[in-house]
Design an enzyme around this catalytic site. Structure first.
Site, PDB file in Angstrom:
ATOM      1  N   ARG A  59      27.935  78.134   5.343  1.00  0.00           N
ATOM      2  CA  ARG A  59      29.325  77.683   5.228  1.00  0.00           C
ATOM      3  C   ARG A  59      29.845  77.818   3.800  1.00  0.00           C
ATOM      4  O   ARG A  59      29.125  77.581   2.852  1.00  0.00           O
ATOM      5  CB  ARG A  59      29.435  76.227   5.683  1.00  0.00           C
ATOM      6  CG  ARG A  59      29.639  76.130   7.185  1.00  0.00           C
ATOM      7  CD  ARG A  59      29.516  74.740   7.707  1.00  0.00           C
ATOM      8  NE  ARG A  59      30.213  73.729   6.935  1.00  0.00           N
ATOM      9  CZ  ARG A  59      30.248  72.435   7.276  1.00  0.00           C
ATOM     10  NH1 ARG A  59      29.643  72.040   8.377  1.00  0.00           N
ATOM     11  NH2 ARG A  59      30.884  71.571   6.543  1.00  0.00           N
ATOM     12  N   ARG A  72      37.756  59.996   9.235  1.00  0.00           N
ATOM     13  CA  ARG A  72      37.083  59.922   7.938  1.00  0.00           C
ATOM     14  C   ARG A  72      37.955  59.320   6.849  1.00  0.00           C
ATOM     15  O   ARG A  72      37.635  59.436   5.672  1.00  0.00           O
ATOM     16  CB  ARG A  72      36.454  61.237   7.532  1.00  0.00           C
ATOM     17  CG  ARG A  72      37.355  62.373   7.351  1.00  0.00           C
ATOM     18  CD  ARG A  72      36.658  63.669   7.645  1.00  0.00           C
ATOM     19  NE  ARG A  72      35.631  64.078   6.741  1.00  0.00           N
ATOM     20  CZ  ARG A  72      34.662  64.933   7.090  1.00  0.00           C
ATOM     21  NH1 ARG A  72      34.572  65.390   8.324  1.00  0.00           N
ATOM     22  NH2 ARG A  72      33.783  65.316   6.230  1.00  0.00           N
ATOM     23  N   ARG A 101      21.103  75.061   5.435  1.00  0.00           N
ATOM     24  CA  ARG A 101      21.825  74.990   6.705  1.00  0.00           C
ATOM     25  C   ARG A 101      22.393  76.354   7.089  1.00  0.00           C
ATOM     26  O   ARG A 101      22.848  77.107   6.260  1.00  0.00           O
ATOM     27  CB  ARG A 101      22.990  74.012   6.598  1.00  0.00           C
ATOM     28  CG  ARG A 101      23.895  74.156   7.828  1.00  0.00           C
ATOM     29  CD  ARG A 101      24.769  73.010   8.060  1.00  0.00           C
ATOM     30  NE  ARG A 101      25.693  72.780   6.971  1.00  0.00           N
ATOM     31  CZ  ARG A 101      26.491  71.720   6.946  1.00  0.00           C
ATOM     32  NH1 ARG A 101      26.448  70.845   7.912  1.00  0.00           N
ATOM     33  NH2 ARG A 101      27.299  71.539   5.933  1.00  0.00           N
ATOM     34  N   LYS A 141      25.272  64.442  11.342  1.00  0.00           N
ATOM     35  CA  LYS A 141      26.232  64.038  12.380  1.00  0.00           C
ATOM     36  C   LYS A 141      26.361  65.098  13.466  1.00  0.00           C
ATOM     37  O   LYS A 141      26.306  64.800  14.649  1.00  0.00           O
ATOM     38  CB  LYS A 141      27.634  63.819  11.778  1.00  0.00           C
ATOM     39  CG  LYS A 141      27.725  62.768  10.716  1.00  0.00           C
ATOM     40  CD  LYS A 141      29.151  62.632  10.190  1.00  0.00           C
ATOM     41  CE  LYS A 141      29.686  63.871   9.498  1.00  0.00           C
ATOM     42  NZ  LYS A 141      29.008  64.241   8.246  1.00  0.00           N
TER      43      LYS A 141
HETATM   44  P1  AP5 Z   1      24.432  68.644  10.047  1.00  0.00           P
HETATM   45  O1  AP5 Z   1      24.128  68.124  11.405  1.00  0.00           O
HETATM   46  O2  AP5 Z   1      25.109  69.957   9.937  1.00  0.00           O
HETATM   47  O3  AP5 Z   1      25.177  67.537   9.177  1.00  0.00           O
HETATM   48  P2  AP5 Z   1      26.645  66.975   9.261  1.00  0.00           P
HETATM   49  O4  AP5 Z   1      26.548  65.517   9.031  1.00  0.00           O
HETATM   50  O5  AP5 Z   1      27.337  67.455  10.484  1.00  0.00           O
HETATM   51  O6  AP5 Z   1      27.223  67.649   7.943  1.00  0.00           O
HETATM   52  P3  AP5 Z   1      28.615  68.379   7.694  1.00  0.00           P
HETATM   53  O7  AP5 Z   1      28.460  69.145   6.412  1.00  0.00           O
HETATM   54  O8  AP5 Z   1      29.045  69.138   8.899  1.00  0.00           O
HETATM   55  O9  AP5 Z   1      29.510  67.179   7.440  1.00  0.00           O
HETATM   56  P4  AP5 Z   1      30.882  67.175   6.797  1.00  0.00           P
HETATM   57  O10 AP5 Z   1      31.348  65.859   7.192  1.00  0.00           O
HETATM   58  O11 AP5 Z   1      30.881  67.453   5.354  1.00  0.00           O
HETATM   59  O12 AP5 Z   1      31.569  68.493   7.399  1.00  0.00           O
HETATM   60  P5  AP5 Z   1      32.685  68.706   8.527  1.00  0.00           P
HETATM   61  O13 AP5 Z   1      32.424  69.979   9.200  1.00  0.00           O
HETATM   62  O14 AP5 Z   1      32.840  67.471   9.330  1.00  0.00           O
HETATM   63  O15 AP5 Z   1      23.052  68.695   9.243  1.00  0.00           O
HETATM   64  C1  AP5 Z   1      22.985  69.236   7.938  1.00  0.00           C
HETATM   65  C2  AP5 Z   1      21.735  70.104   7.779  1.00  0.00           C
HETATM   66  O16 AP5 Z   1      20.582  69.286   7.805  1.00  0.00           O
HETATM   67  C3  AP5 Z   1      21.542  71.134   8.912  1.00  0.00           C
HETATM   68  O17 AP5 Z   1      20.997  72.296   8.380  1.00  0.00           O
HETATM   69  C4  AP5 Z   1      20.559  70.435   9.869  1.00  0.00           C
HETATM   70  O18 AP5 Z   1      19.802  71.361  10.616  1.00  0.00           O
HETATM   71  C5  AP5 Z   1      19.724  69.620   8.908  1.00  0.00           C
HETATM   72  N1  AP5 Z   1      19.285  68.347   9.475  1.00  0.00           N
HETATM   73  C6  AP5 Z   1      19.995  67.504  10.294  1.00  0.00           C
HETATM   74  N2  AP5 Z   1      19.278  66.410  10.597  1.00  0.00           N
HETATM   75  C7  AP5 Z   1      18.097  66.534   9.924  1.00  0.00           C
HETATM   76  C8  AP5 Z   1      16.937  65.704   9.812  1.00  0.00           C
HETATM   77  N3  AP5 Z   1      16.851  64.526  10.443  1.00  0.00           N
HETATM   78  N4  AP5 Z   1      15.922  66.157   9.029  1.00  0.00           N
HETATM   79  C9  AP5 Z   1      16.005  67.355   8.375  1.00  0.00           C
HETATM   80  N5  AP5 Z   1      17.080  68.174   8.460  1.00  0.00           N
HETATM   81  C10 AP5 Z   1      18.109  67.777   9.207  1.00  0.00           C
HETATM   82  O19 AP5 Z   1      33.977  68.838   7.619  1.00  0.00           O
HETATM   83  C11 AP5 Z   1      34.137  69.955   6.747  1.00  0.00           C
HETATM   84  C12 AP5 Z   1      35.452  69.839   6.019  1.00  0.00           C
HETATM   85  O20 AP5 Z   1      36.539  69.855   6.967  1.00  0.00           O
HETATM   86  C13 AP5 Z   1      35.662  68.538   5.226  1.00  0.00           C
HETATM   87  O21 AP5 Z   1      35.125  68.616   3.933  1.00  0.00           O
HETATM   88  C14 AP5 Z   1      37.194  68.440   5.239  1.00  0.00           C
HETATM   89  O22 AP5 Z   1      37.773  69.263   4.288  1.00  0.00           O
HETATM   90  C15 AP5 Z   1      37.568  68.962   6.605  1.00  0.00           C
HETATM   91  N6  AP5 Z   1      37.670  67.896   7.633  1.00  0.00           N
HETATM   92  C16 AP5 Z   1      36.939  67.786   8.776  1.00  0.00           C
HETATM   93  N7  AP5 Z   1      37.300  66.688   9.477  1.00  0.00           N
HETATM   94  C17 AP5 Z   1      38.299  66.087   8.757  1.00  0.00           C
HETATM   95  C18 AP5 Z   1      39.062  64.906   8.946  1.00  0.00           C
HETATM   96  N8  AP5 Z   1      38.873  64.116  10.023  1.00  0.00           N
HETATM   97  N9  AP5 Z   1      39.982  64.599   8.000  1.00  0.00           N
HETATM   98  C19 AP5 Z   1      40.180  65.388   6.926  1.00  0.00           C
HETATM   99  N10 AP5 Z   1      39.486  66.509   6.685  1.00  0.00           N
HETATM  100  C20 AP5 Z   1      38.548  66.856   7.590  1.00  0.00           C
HETATM  101 MG    MG Z   2      28.934  68.789  10.857  1.00  0.00          MG
END
Ligand code: AP5
Ligand code: MG
Length: 213
Positions: free
Chosen positions: A160, A88, A127, A13
């Site tokens: 992370r 989410r 990552r 994402k």
């Molecule tokens: P990446 O682009 O980093 O993936 P992502 O989908 O952004 O994954 P996240 O881990 O950031 O998602 P998340 O939803 O768990 O975390 P968030 O920060 O939102 O890609 C992943 C890896 O793969 C990278 O190394 C990339 O280079 C590689 N890659 C990408 N595309 C590829 C491809 N096509 N082929 C090969 N490799 C590829 O949330 C973190 C925490 O914050 C949550 O757990 C929660 O506690 C809190 N939080 C955030 N938002 C909310 C909310 N709205 N409500 C409640 N809690 C929240």
């Molecule tokens: Mg992300």
């Protein structure tokens, strides 16, 4: 153009949202990045959010919704935005719809980046994330020019805290329980678009550009 990115943790994402933001000139708004910036600055919000994030749990809705609604009211979001990691939960999606309806607006697209659980753990261990701008890289699939340094802003890259395999498994479970129902929610709203997230990042982006035009 108002876009929501959906997908499991590690689906890509953030990677795709950044590319969309650059191509279409709209801000990339990631709640995860906002929380991580607050954790780094040791703010009250950061302290509260960290308790949940480190366990792989969602931060409570009440800490998230107002934050995003305020962010969307800023000037740069007038021409649109790409939301990454929000909504989410169903209550967050409803709160977003209500806030937009109040100003006579609605979302244009919800893009689901589809990646099976088996692929996720492998991606997360490689990552690297920029502490300054939230830029996301992968040691194998998307390496930086200089090891440990963000290409975009020169910031320091870190692993992370929530990318340990046990926490990733927890986050995947939480995703299936609380976030996956949004796929139905946006299908019913008629704005869901699905892309295969298992192909390389440029191919995923190509599929998204086909949708957005
Ligand atoms: P990446 O682009 O980093 O993936 P992502 O989908 O952004 O994954 P996240 O881990 O950031 O998602 P998340 O939803 O768990 O975390 P968030 O920060 O939102 O890609 C992943 C890896 O793969 C990278 O190394 C990339 O280079 C590689 N890659 C990408 N595309 C590829 C491809 N096509 N082929 C090969 N490799 C590829 O949330 C973190 C925490 O914050 C949550 O757990 C929660 O506690 C809190 N939080 C955030 N938002 C909310 C909310 N709205 N409500 C409640 N809690 C929240
Ligand atoms: Mg992300």
């Amino acid at each position: 153009m108002k876009i929501v990115m959906l997908g499991a943790p590690g689906a890509g994402k953030g990677t795709q949202a950044k590319m969309i933001s650059e191509k279409y000139g709209i801000p990339h708004i990631s709640t995860g990045d906002i929380f991580r910036a607050n954790i780094k600055e040791n703010t009250d919000l950061g302290k509260k959010a960290k308790e949940y994030m480190d366990k792989g749990l969602l931060v409570p809705d009440e800490l998230v919704v107002d934050l995003v609604v305020d962010r969307l009211a800023q000037d740069d979001a007038k021409k649109g935005y790409v939301l990454d990691g929000f909504p989410r939960t169903i209550p967050q999606a409803e709160a977003l719809d209500e806030a937009l309806a109040k100003i006579g607006e609605k979302l244009d697209y919800a893009i689901d980046v589809d990646v099976p659980d088996e692929n996720i753990i492998n991606r997360m261990s490689g990552r690297r994330a920029c502490v300054s701008c939230g830029g996301t890289y992968h040691i194998k699939y998307n390496p930086t020019k200089k090891e440990g340094i963000c290409d975009a802003c020169g910031g320091e890259l870190i692993l992370r805290d929530d990318d340990k395999p046990e926490t990733v498994t927890k986050r995947l479970n939480v995703y299936h329980e609380q976030t996956q129902p949004l796929i139905d929610y946006y299908t019913k709203a008629g704005i869901l678009k699905e892309v295969d997230g298992t192909v390389d990042l440029d191919a995923v982006f190509e599929a998204i550009v086909k949708i957005l035009g």
